[in-house]
Every structure is written in C-alpha cells, then in structure tokens.
Design a protein around this motif. Structure first.
Motif, PDB file in Angstrom:
ATOM      1  N   ILE A  23       0.947  -7.613   1.949  1.00  0.00           N
ATOM      2  CA  ILE A  23       1.480  -8.028   3.249  1.00  0.00           C
ATOM      3  C   ILE A  23       1.328  -6.905   4.276  1.00  0.00           C
ATOM      4  CG2 ILE A  23       3.585  -8.652   4.511  1.00  0.00           C
ATOM      5  CD1 ILE A  23       4.565  -9.990   1.905  1.00  0.00           C
ATOM      6  N   TYR A  24       1.624  -5.687   3.847  1.00  0.00           N
ATOM      7  CA  TYR A  24       1.655  -4.552   4.760  1.00  0.00           C
ATOM      8  C   TYR A  24       0.300  -3.857   4.944  1.00  0.00           C
ATOM      9  CZ  TYR A  24       6.629  -5.204   4.210  1.00  0.00           C
ATOM     10  OH  TYR A  24       7.869  -5.746   4.193  1.00  0.00           O
ATOM     11  N   ALA A  25      -0.662  -4.164   4.096  1.00  0.00           N
ATOM     12  CA  ALA A  25      -1.963  -3.488   4.154  1.00  0.00           C
ATOM     13  C   ALA A  25      -2.675  -3.700   5.486  1.00  0.00           C
ATOM     14  CB  ALA A  25      -2.853  -3.958   3.012  1.00  0.00           C
ATOM     15  N   ASN A  26      -2.462  -4.837   6.127  1.00  0.00           N
ATOM     16  CA  ASN A  26      -3.121  -5.143   7.391  1.00  0.00           C
ATOM     17  C   ASN A  26      -2.178  -5.059   8.583  1.00  0.00           C
ATOM     18  OD1 ASN A  26      -5.711  -5.777   6.280  1.00  0.00           O
ATOM     19  ND2 ASN A  26      -4.781  -7.616   5.470  1.00  0.00           N
ATOM     20  N   ASP A  27      -0.998  -4.538   8.361  1.00  0.00           N
ATOM     21  CA  ASP A  27       0.035  -4.508   9.394  1.00  0.00           C
ATOM     22  C   ASP A  27       0.078  -3.129  10.060  1.00  0.00           C
ATOM     23  OD1 ASP A  27       2.494  -4.450  10.809  1.00  0.00           O
ATOM     24  OD2 ASP A  27       3.317  -5.957   9.468  1.00  0.00           O
ATOM     25  N   VAL A  41      -1.502  -4.098  -5.807  1.00  0.00           N
ATOM     26  CA  VAL A  41      -2.691  -4.427  -5.019  1.00  0.00           C
ATOM     27  C   VAL A  41      -3.593  -5.292  -5.884  1.00  0.00           C
ATOM     28  CG1 VAL A  41      -2.632  -2.372  -3.560  1.00  0.00           C
ATOM     29  CG2 VAL A  41      -3.884  -2.289  -5.691  1.00  0.00           C
ATOM     30  N   THR A  42      -4.329  -6.181  -5.259  1.00  0.00           N
ATOM     31  CA  THR A  42      -5.262  -7.000  -6.031  1.00  0.00           C
ATOM     32  C   THR A  42      -6.591  -6.283  -6.218  1.00  0.00           C
ATOM     33  OG1 THR A  42      -5.966  -8.132  -4.032  1.00  0.00           O
ATOM     34  CG2 THR A  42      -4.233  -9.180  -5.324  1.00  0.00           C
ATOM     35  N   CYS A  43      -6.887  -5.356  -5.310  1.00  0.00           N
ATOM     36  CA  CYS A  43      -8.086  -4.540  -5.437  1.00  0.00           C
ATOM     37  C   CYS A  43      -7.917  -3.293  -4.574  1.00  0.00           C
ATOM     38  CB  CYS A  43      -9.339  -5.316  -5.046  1.00  0.00           C
ATOM     39  SG  CYS A  43      -9.404  -5.797  -3.323  1.00  0.00           S
ATOM     40  N   GLU A  44      -8.701  -2.311  -4.847  1.00  0.00           N
ATOM     41  CA  GLU A  44      -8.574  -1.040  -4.126  1.00  0.00           C
ATOM     42  C   GLU A  44      -9.000  -1.178  -2.663  1.00  0.00           C
ATOM     43  OE1 GLU A  44      -7.034   2.802  -4.547  1.00  0.00           O
ATOM     44  OE2 GLU A  44      -7.000   1.076  -5.887  1.00  0.00           O
ATOM     45  N   ASP A  45      -9.737  -2.221  -2.342  1.00  0.00           N
ATOM     46  CA  ASP A  45     -10.127  -2.461  -0.953  1.00  0.00           C
ATOM     47  C   ASP A  45      -8.900  -2.642  -0.055  1.00  0.00           C
ATOM     48  OD1 ASP A  45     -12.587  -2.436  -2.167  1.00  0.00           O
ATOM     49  OD2 ASP A  45     -13.245  -4.363  -1.376  1.00  0.00           O
ATOM     50  N   GLU A  46      -7.812  -3.192  -0.610  1.00  0.00           N
ATOM     51  CA  GLU A  46      -6.571  -3.321   0.162  1.00  0.00           C
ATOM     52  C   GLU A  46      -6.042  -1.951   0.563  1.00  0.00           C
ATOM     53  OE1 GLU A  46      -3.539  -5.620  -1.765  1.00  0.00           O
ATOM     54  OE2 GLU A  46      -4.872  -7.317  -2.068  1.00  0.00           O
ATOM     55  N   VAL A  47      -6.154  -0.994  -0.333  1.00  0.00           N
ATOM     56  CA  VAL A  47      -5.707   0.377  -0.046  1.00  0.00           C
ATOM     57  C   VAL A  47      -6.555   0.961   1.080  1.00  0.00           C
ATOM     58  CG1 VAL A  47      -5.491   2.715  -0.995  1.00  0.00           C
ATOM     59  CG2 VAL A  47      -4.831   0.727  -2.385  1.00  0.00           C
ATOM     60  N   ILE A  48      -7.857   0.745   1.016  1.00  0.00           N
ATOM     61  CA  ILE A  48      -8.760   1.259   2.047  1.00  0.00           C
ATOM     62  C   ILE A  48      -8.414   0.639   3.405  1.00  0.00           C
ATOM     63  CG2 ILE A  48     -11.163   1.288   2.846  1.00  0.00           C
ATOM     64  CD1 ILE A  48     -10.620   3.259   0.581  1.00  0.00           C
ATOM     65  N   ASN A  52      -5.498  10.044  -3.258  1.00  0.00           N
ATOM     66  CA  ASN A  52      -4.815   9.031  -4.062  1.00  0.00           C
ATOM     67  C   ASN A  52      -5.484   7.663  -4.028  1.00  0.00           C
ATOM     68  OD1 ASN A  52      -2.283  10.436  -5.068  1.00  0.00           O
ATOM     69  ND2 ASN A  52      -2.395  11.022  -2.916  1.00  0.00           N
ATOM     70  N   ILE A  53      -6.743   7.649  -3.639  1.00  0.00           N
ATOM     71  CA  ILE A  53      -7.529   6.414  -3.678  1.00  0.00           C
ATOM     72  C   ILE A  53      -8.277   6.393  -5.002  1.00  0.00           C
ATOM     73  CG2 ILE A  53      -9.444   5.138  -2.623  1.00  0.00           C
ATOM     74  CD1 ILE A  53      -8.717   6.528   0.035  1.00  0.00           C
ATOM     75  N   CYS A  54      -8.280   5.257  -5.661  1.00  0.00           N
ATOM     76  CA  CYS A  54      -9.056   5.094  -6.903  1.00  0.00           C
ATOM     77  C   CYS A  54     -10.477   4.695  -6.507  1.00  0.00           C
ATOM     78  CB  CYS A  54      -8.418   4.032  -7.793  1.00  0.00           C
ATOM     79  SG  CYS A  54      -6.781   4.456  -8.374  1.00  0.00           S
ATOM     80  N   TRP A  55     -11.293   5.683  -6.184  1.00  0.00           N
ATOM     81  CA  TRP A  55     -12.618   5.445  -5.600  1.00  0.00           C
ATOM     82  C   TRP A  55     -13.514   4.578  -6.469  1.00  0.00           C
ATOM     83  CZ3 TRP A  55     -12.979   6.096  -0.709  1.00  0.00           C
ATOM     84  CH2 TRP A  55     -12.191   7.058  -0.075  1.00  0.00           C
ATOM     85  N   ASN A  56     -13.384   4.686  -7.792  1.00  0.00           N
ATOM     86  CA  ASN A  56     -14.248   3.901  -8.677  1.00  0.00           C
ATOM     87  C   ASN A  56     -14.055   2.403  -8.528  1.00  0.00           C
ATOM     88  OD1 ASN A  56     -13.627   6.294 -11.296  1.00  0.00           O
ATOM     89  ND2 ASN A  56     -15.246   6.329  -9.790  1.00  0.00           N
ATOM     90  N   TYR A  57     -12.967   1.991  -7.905  1.00  0.00           N
ATOM     91  CA  TYR A  57     -12.629   0.577  -7.812  1.00  0.00           C
ATOM     92  C   TYR A  57     -12.721   0.020  -6.400  1.00  0.00           C
ATOM     93  CZ  TYR A  57     -11.244   1.874 -12.422  1.00  0.00           C
ATOM     94  OH  TYR A  57     -11.274   2.374 -13.698  1.00  0.00           O
ATOM     95  N   VAL A  58     -13.270   0.797  -5.486  1.00  0.00           N
ATOM     96  CA  VAL A  58     -13.510   0.335  -4.116  1.00  0.00           C
ATOM     97  C   VAL A  58     -14.884  -0.331  -4.106  1.00  0.00           C
ATOM     98  CG1 VAL A  58     -13.816   1.035  -1.705  1.00  0.00           C
ATOM     99  CG2 VAL A  58     -12.140   2.224  -3.137  1.00  0.00           C
ATOM    100  N   SER A  59     -14.967  -1.515  -3.531  1.00  0.00           N
ATOM    101  CA  SER A  59     -16.269  -2.186  -3.471  1.00  0.00           C
ATOM    102  C   SER A  59     -17.197  -1.406  -2.541  1.00  0.00           C
ATOM    103  CB  SER A  59     -16.111  -3.625  -2.984  1.00  0.00           C
ATOM    104  OG  SER A  59     -15.779  -3.641  -1.612  1.00  0.00           O
ATOM    105  N   LEU A  60     -18.485  -1.466  -2.825  1.00  0.00           N
ATOM    106  CA  LEU A  60     -19.451  -0.757  -1.972  1.00  0.00           C
ATOM    107  C   LEU A  60     -19.438  -1.248  -0.525  1.00  0.00           C
ATOM    108  CD1 LEU A  60     -22.517  -0.133  -4.297  1.00  0.00           C
ATOM    109  CD2 LEU A  60     -20.949   1.551  -3.325  1.00  0.00           C
TER     110      LEU A  60
END
Length: 143
Positions: free
Chosen positions: A14-18, A40-47, A70-78
């Motif tokens: 909810i807050y990732a885009n706020d 989070v459903t995916c690390e892209d939300e964190v980004i 503190n970002i899990c870089w291996n799980y961020v989509s390209l």
C-alpha cells in the motif's frame, strides 16, 4: 514509531507507491527494509518505494547508501533495475549503488542453470518463501 513501522511492513504494498514514504527517515526506512516480516510480493516494490523516497531533495548520499545496502538486488527484475538507473539520477551518483549495480549485472551475465550459480544468490526475503506463485521465490532451489 515501532508500531508505525510494523504497520508499514505488513502493508508495504500500500505504502510503496505513496508519497508518505518520503516522511520516513533513512534509519526508519533501513529498519523497515531489514525487518524479517517485511511483506512484499517482489523486490520491485522496494525499488519503487525507494524511488519515491529519494525524490526528497534533502536526501544525502550517506542516507541513500544506508538504504541501498538493504535491497535484495538478486531479486529485482532487470526492467525495474534499468528503469531505476535511467530515471533516478541521484541513485546513479551513489557509489554504493554503482558497486551493487555492477556486481548484479556481472552476476546475471554469468548465469548458468546449475546449483553453483544459485548458491551465489543472496538469501531471499522471508515473505518470498511463502508466496508459492512468486517468480522471485527461490524456495525450490534451497530445499
């Protein structure tokens, strides 16, 4: 503040885009990203959340470094990773981000579908292991 951070952690989607996320200090965002139960459903939300968070002109490179670690870089989509680089100049200037980005691109360029490559990945977030249809889940690799 602890209650607020727990609420955000449980409802991160909810807050990732706020723009509210900009109100968090670097220490608070770092604490939330390190929280074992960050949902989070995916690390892209964190980004996406960090992209909004760094838009505050008062952010320093030191604060950004604290959060980037503190970002899990291996799980961020390209696509998300490249979009982040292209559209966020303050991130491009950060030395810790540059190091993480180069390391991640090198790792992905050496992809081989064997166990040795998967062992080089960082541990996934706790919530990834409980989302069975998640593309970033590594549960079956680490059984």
């Amino acid at each position: 503040m602890t209650t607020i951070l727990q609420t955000i952690s449980k409802n991160f989607y909810i807050y990732a885009n706020d723009p509210f996320i900009c109100l968090l200090g670097a220490d608070d965002l770092k604490t939330m990203l390190k929280h074992k139960r960050l949902q989070v459903t995916c690390e892209d939300e964190v980004i996406r959340a960090i992209y909004i968070w760094v838009m505050d002109p008062a952010r320093t490179q030191e604060e950004i470094s604290m959060v980037v670690a503190n970002i899990c870089w291996n799980y961020v989509s390209l696509p998300c990773l490249f979009d982040f680089v292209q559209n966020c100049p303050i991130i491009r200037q950060n030395g810790d981000f540059q190091t993480a980005f180069k390391k991640e691109i090198l790792l992905r360029s050496q992809f081989k579908f064997d166990e040795s490559w998967f062992k080089r990945l960082s541990e996934p977030r706790f919530c990834y292991m409980h989302i069975h249809n998640h593309l970033n889940s590594t549960q079956h690799w680490r059984s």
